[in-house]
Scaffold this active site. Structure first.
Site, PDB file in Angstrom:
ATOM      1  N   GLY A  46       0.818  -1.134  -0.062  1.00 12.11           N
ATOM      2  CA  GLY A  46       0.029  -0.072  -0.007  1.00 12.11           C
ATOM      3  C   GLY A  46       0.773   1.405   0.144  1.00 12.11           C
ATOM      4  O   GLY A  46       0.145   2.318   0.057  1.00 12.11           O
ATOM      5  N   CYS A  47       2.011   1.098  -0.101  1.00 11.09           N
ATOM      6  CA  CYS A  47       3.011   2.384  -0.194  1.00 11.09           C
ATOM      7  C   CYS A  47       3.445   2.645  -1.579  1.00 11.09           C
ATOM      8  O   CYS A  47       3.277   1.828  -2.460  1.00 11.09           O
ATOM      9  CB  CYS A  47       4.162   2.204   0.728  1.00 11.09           C
ATOM     10  SG  CYS A  47       4.019   1.976   2.269  1.00 11.09           S
ATOM     11  N   SER A  48       3.147   4.018  -2.104  1.00 12.82           N
ATOM     12  CA  SER A  48       3.495   4.395  -3.571  1.00 12.82           C
ATOM     13  C   SER A  48       4.906   4.158  -3.643  1.00 12.82           C
ATOM     14  O   SER A  48       5.399   3.488  -4.739  1.00 12.82           O
ATOM     15  CB  SER A  48       3.270   5.851  -3.547  1.00 12.82           C
ATOM     16  OG  SER A  48       3.713   6.674  -2.894  1.00 12.82           O
ATOM     17  N   ALA A  49       5.899   4.155  -2.867  1.00  6.16           N
ATOM     18  CA  ALA A  49       7.314   3.911  -2.960  1.00  6.16           C
ATOM     19  C   ALA A  49       7.431   2.735  -2.339  1.00  6.16           C
ATOM     20  O   ALA A  49       6.588   2.143  -1.466  1.00  6.16           O
ATOM     21  CB  ALA A  49       8.091   4.884  -2.189  1.00  6.16           C
TER      22      ALA A  49
END
Length: 135
Positions: A46-49
């Site tokens: 769920g992290c963009s990075a």
């Protein structure tokens, strides 16, 4: 690493650009995470990075987290989160209001939603780890 309360005091007086620099510097100060630990199993969803978190248990029963990201600002956010829980007993981590400790940094308003969307998932992973080792 600096204490969270010292950092909160400093952060409050910085302009937006200096806040970014402070977060980047915090990320640079993180303990290096060996590439071998950056696997799908340690990836925070769920992290963009890309964000990896790997827990270890110290001899005294405290939890020590290795963490990294491929984005400098995100790595600084990770460092902030770790300042609230690093090298503490699982019960202490579970009793810590991590979101409350991070509130003075107002990350949701200081950074884009892409930068902050993974914070709840990282906190949930840390809490789940503390529950698993505290049982």
């Amino acid at each position: 690493m600096t204490s969270l309360s010292d950092l909160t005091d400093e952060y409050e007086f910085l302009d937006a650009d200096d806040r970014y620099r402070l977060l980047i510097d915090l990320g640079k100060a993180l303990e290096p995470m060996p590439d071998a630990l950056k696997t799908d199993a340690t990836l925070v969803r769920g992290c963009s990075a890309a964000v990896w978190v790997y827990p270890t248990v110290r001899d005294d029963g405290t939890l020590h987290f290795l963490a990294d990201s491929n984005a400098a600002i995100t790595k600084g956010i990770i460092a902030l989160v770790l300042l609230t829980v690093q090298d503490r007993a699982p019960a202490d981590i579970l009793a810590t209001d991590i979101e409350g400790a991070l509130a003075p940094f107002d990350l949701r308003n200081q950074l884009s939603s892409n930068r902050t969307q993974g914070i709840p998932n990282m906190i949930a992973l840390i809490r789940a780890t503390a529950e698993r080792y505290g049982a």
